[in-house]
Design an enzyme around this catalytic site. Structure first.
Site, PDB file in Angstrom:
ATOM      1  N   GLY A  52       0.826  -1.200   0.000  1.00 19.81           N
ATOM      2  CA  GLY A  52       0.000   0.000   0.000  1.00 19.81           C
ATOM      3  C   GLY A  52       0.853   1.240   0.000  1.00 19.81           C
ATOM      4  O   GLY A  52       2.088   1.190   0.002  1.00 19.81           O
ATOM      5  N   GLY A  55       0.405   8.555   3.340  1.00 19.45           N
ATOM      6  CA  GLY A  55       0.820   9.940   3.189  1.00 19.45           C
ATOM      7  C   GLY A  55       2.323  10.115   3.289  1.00 19.45           C
ATOM      8  O   GLY A  55       2.886  11.044   2.715  1.00 19.45           O
ATOM      9  N   GLY A  57       4.751   7.446   2.767  1.00 20.92           N
ATOM     10  CA  GLY A  57       5.520   6.638   1.833  1.00 20.92           C
ATOM     11  C   GLY A  57       4.832   5.318   1.569  1.00 20.92           C
ATOM     12  O   GLY A  57       3.698   5.089   1.998  1.00 20.92           O
ATOM     13  N   ASP A 180      -6.286  10.095  13.367  1.00 26.03           N
ATOM     14  CA  ASP A 180      -6.614   9.664  12.005  1.00 26.03           C
ATOM     15  C   ASP A 180      -7.137   8.218  12.025  1.00 26.03           C
ATOM     16  O   ASP A 180      -6.685   7.371  11.252  1.00 26.03           O
ATOM     17  CB  ASP A 180      -5.370   9.773  11.120  1.00 26.03           C
ATOM     18  CG  ASP A 180      -5.708   9.716   9.637  1.00 26.03           C
ATOM     19  OD1 ASP A 180      -6.865  10.014   9.272  1.00 26.03           O
ATOM     20  OD2 ASP A 180      -4.816   9.352   8.841  1.00 26.03           O
TER      21      ASP A 180
END
Length: 206
Positions: A52, A55, A57, A180
Site C-alpha cells: 500500500g 501519506g 511513503g 486519524d
C-alpha cells in the site's frame, strides 16, 4: 492471540518530552553521508509485493533473512526524506510514539528503523529514506476487508469496534491521541479464531 486484551485501569500520563524536540535525532547530522546506511536492506531482507501507499511513503512485504535463516515476514515502510531535516523530525514523531508504548495486541508493533538510500519512484534518483520495520498483517486493511464483503455480520462489526477501542484506551493511557482513526489505518491478520486479529496502525497524525 485473537482476543482483545481486557481494558487496563487508567494510567497517569507519564512525563513526555515534546516530540518536536530535536533530541530525537543524534547530535551529528543524521542525513550526512557517514550516518546513512548503505545496502543494509538488500543484505538482510528480501522484498516482496507492495502492500500500500500512505501519506508518508509506501509499504512493502519483506522477509527477514539472516545467514540463510528465514526470520519471518514483515512489512517495511519506506519514507523518502531527501535532505529535509524537519520532515525527518515529523516522521520520527510516529516512530517515537510507537517506541514509547508497551506492546499491546491491538496496536501494530514497530521493530526497527534506520536511514539508507533507496529509489522510491520507478523513475528517479536514489534519496535518503527512513525504513520502518513493523508487523505484517496478512489480511490487509479493514477498509479492503469490508469492501470485499467478508464481514460476517453485526457481531464481527462489534468485535472490530471493541478491538479498536482497546487500542485507543492504551494510547490514551500514554497521553497519545490518534487523530486519524479510519478503516484504512486498521490492519487485520489471521488469528486462528472466529474473527481476524485487529491492530491499529499509522500514528503519524498522533
Amino acid at each position: 492471540a485473537s482476543r482483545c486484551r481486557d481494558p487496563s485501569p487508567p494510567l497517569a500520563c507519564p512525563s513526555v518530552t515534546p516530540l518536536e524536540d530535536e533530541q530525537y535525532l543524534p547530535d551529528a547530522d543524521p542525513l550526512s553521508q557517514e550516518n546513512i546506511g548503505s545496502g543494509y536492506y538488500k543484505r538482510f531482507f528480501v522484498q516482496g509485493v507492495k502492500l500500500g501507499c500512505g501519506g508518508y511513503g509506501g509499504v512493502w512485504l519483506c522477509r527477514h533473512v539472516l545467514q540463510g535463516f528465514d526470520l519471518g515476514q514483515y512489512a517495511v515502510k519506506k519514507v523518502p526524506i531527501g535532505t529535509d531535516r524537519q520532515w525527518l523530525l515529523r516522521v520520527m514523531q510516529e516512530v517515537k510514539a510507537m517506541e514509547r508504548l508497551h506492546k499491546h495486541p491491538n496496536i501494530i508493533e514497530y521493530h526497527h528503523s534506520w536511514i539508507e538510500y533507496d529509489q522510491p519512484a520507478d523513475f528517479g534518483p536514489q534519496v535518503p529514506c527512513l525504513f520502518i520495520l513493523m508487523d505484517y498483517a496478512d489480511i490487509g486493511t479493514l477498509e479492503s476487508y469490508a469492501n470485499s464483503g467478508r464481514v460476517a455480520g453485526e457481531n464481527e462489526m462489534w468485535w472490530h469496534a471493541l478491538c479498536i477501542l482497546q487500542a485507543l484506551h492504551h494510547l490514551h493511557s500514554y497521553c497519545i491521541i490518534h487523530r486519524d482513526v479510519k478503516p484504512s489505518n486498521v490492519l487485520l491478520s489471521t488469528s486462528g479464531g472466529k474473527y481476524p486479529h485487529v491492530q491499529l496502525s499509522d500514528l503519524g497524525e498522533s
